[in-house]
Enzyme design. Structure first.
Site, mmCIF file in Angstrom:
data_model
loop_
_atom_site.group_PDB
_atom_site.id
_atom_site.type_symbol
_atom_site.label_atom_id
_atom_site.label_comp_id
_atom_site.label_asym_id
_atom_site.label_seq_id
_atom_site.Cartn_x
_atom_site.Cartn_y
_atom_site.Cartn_z
ATOM 1 N N GLY A 1 28.757 -10.069 4.347
ATOM 2 C CA GLY A 1 29.633 -9.071 4.950
ATOM 3 C C GLY A 1 30.731 -8.719 3.966
ATOM 4 O O GLY A 1 31.032 -9.507 3.060
ATOM 5 N N GLN B 1 38.722 -5.750 1.040
ATOM 6 C CA GLN B 1 38.352 -6.730 -0.002
ATOM 7 C C GLN B 1 38.092 -6.054 -1.351
ATOM 8 O O GLN B 1 38.103 -6.707 -2.381
ATOM 9 C CB GLN B 1 37.136 -7.560 0.443
ATOM 10 C CG GLN B 1 37.469 -8.455 1.638
ATOM 11 C CD GLN B 1 36.288 -9.295 2.058
ATOM 12 O OE1 GLN B 1 35.452 -8.835 2.826
ATOM 13 N NE2 GLN B 1 36.206 -10.510 1.551
ATOM 14 N N CYS C 1 34.598 -17.033 2.535
ATOM 15 C CA CYS C 1 35.085 -15.665 2.366
ATOM 16 C C CYS C 1 35.106 -15.339 0.886
ATOM 17 O O CYS C 1 35.587 -16.142 0.083
ATOM 18 C CB CYS C 1 36.488 -15.530 2.960
ATOM 19 S SG CYS C 1 37.137 -13.847 2.866
ATOM 20 N N LEU C 2 34.588 -14.160 0.539
ATOM 21 C CA LEU C 2 34.550 -13.768 -0.871
ATOM 22 C C LEU C 2 35.969 -13.633 -1.443
ATOM 23 O O LEU C 2 36.131 -13.677 -2.653
ATOM 24 C CB LEU C 2 33.780 -12.451 -1.025
ATOM 25 C CG LEU C 2 32.283 -12.551 -0.676
ATOM 26 C CD1 LEU C 2 31.655 -11.168 -0.646
ATOM 27 C CD2 LEU C 2 31.547 -13.461 -1.656
ATOM 28 N N HIS D 1 34.619 -12.173 11.834
ATOM 29 C CA HIS D 1 35.265 -12.427 10.538
ATOM 30 C C HIS D 1 35.674 -11.096 9.888
ATOM 31 O O HIS D 1 36.784 -10.974 9.350
ATOM 32 C CB HIS D 1 34.276 -13.212 9.660
ATOM 33 C CG HIS D 1 34.702 -13.481 8.264
ATOM 34 N ND1 HIS D 1 34.884 -14.757 7.760
ATOM 35 C CD2 HIS D 1 34.948 -12.648 7.212
ATOM 36 C CE1 HIS D 1 35.232 -14.682 6.486
ATOM 37 N NE2 HIS D 1 35.281 -13.421 6.118
ATOM 38 N N GLU D 2 34.797 -10.098 9.966
ATOM 39 C CA GLU D 2 35.079 -8.806 9.320
ATOM 40 C C GLU D 2 36.143 -8.010 10.077
ATOM 41 O O GLU D 2 37.021 -7.404 9.461
ATOM 42 C CB GLU D 2 33.797 -7.977 9.179
ATOM 43 C CG GLU D 2 32.674 -8.631 8.384
ATOM 44 C CD GLU D 2 33.079 -9.177 7.031
ATOM 45 O OE1 GLU D 2 34.098 -8.721 6.461
ATOM 46 O OE2 GLU D 2 32.392 -10.089 6.538
ATOM 47 N N HIS E 1 39.479 -9.159 9.122
ATOM 48 C CA HIS E 1 39.956 -8.607 7.847
ATOM 49 C C HIS E 1 40.686 -7.276 8.050
ATOM 50 O O HIS E 1 41.687 -6.999 7.387
ATOM 51 C CB HIS E 1 38.792 -8.356 6.887
ATOM 52 C CG HIS E 1 38.399 -9.526 6.034
ATOM 53 N ND1 HIS E 1 39.263 -10.129 5.147
ATOM 54 C CD2 HIS E 1 37.223 -10.180 5.905
ATOM 55 C CE1 HIS E 1 38.621 -11.111 4.503
ATOM 56 N NE2 HIS E 1 37.376 -11.173 4.959
#
Ligand code: GNR
Ligand code: NI
Length: 174
Positions: A46, A51, A94-95, A136-137, A140
């Protein structure tokens, strides 16, 4: 399509509340294409636009297994409209917080409302990894990170580690 740089902790932009997309045009679709390419390259399942430093309410995901064909999903202005009482614990990463993984409890099932790539309104009910990832997204988009759902001790330890690494890089850059 372009692979963009993913911003990481302690970048303060990760704490922004992102602005809704007014109109899904070619520019927004180009953003989604760049996000998808960046996500696959990372690799991740994702990615939220913030990000790659774009503070808009846009998400791409692909939770297909590695032996399955690609299954990209596009979400514009996604909203969680229902969450189950029942929760599920899943290990998250998480990236934007590289190489840190921790278990997070979240609602096991959610309904999400969003606009698709063509601007059509859609609703999905999700469970399992899809439910975890979508939550999670959407977090963000509101400046929330998965570490905000773990213990304060663990969170402060991670924040400190990333702040220290950034300070060290800044010093070396002088
Ligand atoms: O690649 C990712 N894996 C992942 C695993 C468990 C729960 C959430 C995620 S999302 C993450 C990519 C990312 O940082 N998205 O914002
Ligand atoms: Ni993330």
């Amino acid at each position: 399509m372009t692979i963009k740089k993913i911003i990481c902790l302690p970048d303060p932009r990760l704490r922004l509340v992102c602005a809704p997309v007014e109109k899904i045009d070619d520019e927004v679709r180009a953003l989604m294409d760049d996000m998808l390419e960046t996500m696959y390259d990372a690799p991740g399942i994702g990615l939220a636009a913030i990000q790659i430093a774009v503070p808009r309410r846009v998400v791409v995901m692909d939770v297909s297994g590695k032996d399955d064909p690609p299954a990209p999903m596009f979400f514009v202005n996604p909203e969680i409209v229902w969450s189950s009482e029942e929760t599920n614990v899943h290990e998250e990463g998480c990236l934007s917080i590289p190489e840190y993984y921790e278990e997070v409890a979240r609602p096991a099932r959610v309904r999400a409302r969003f606009l698709d790539r063509d601007g059509a309104p859609r609703e999905i009910e999700a469970e399992g990894l899809l439910a975890t990832c979508i939550q999670h997204e959407v977090d963000h988009l509101n400046g929330v990170l998965f570490i905000d759902h773990i213990s304060r001790l663990k969170r402060e330890r991670v924040l400190k580690k990333f702040a220290k690494a950034a300070a060290k890089r800044a010093e070396e850059g002088m």
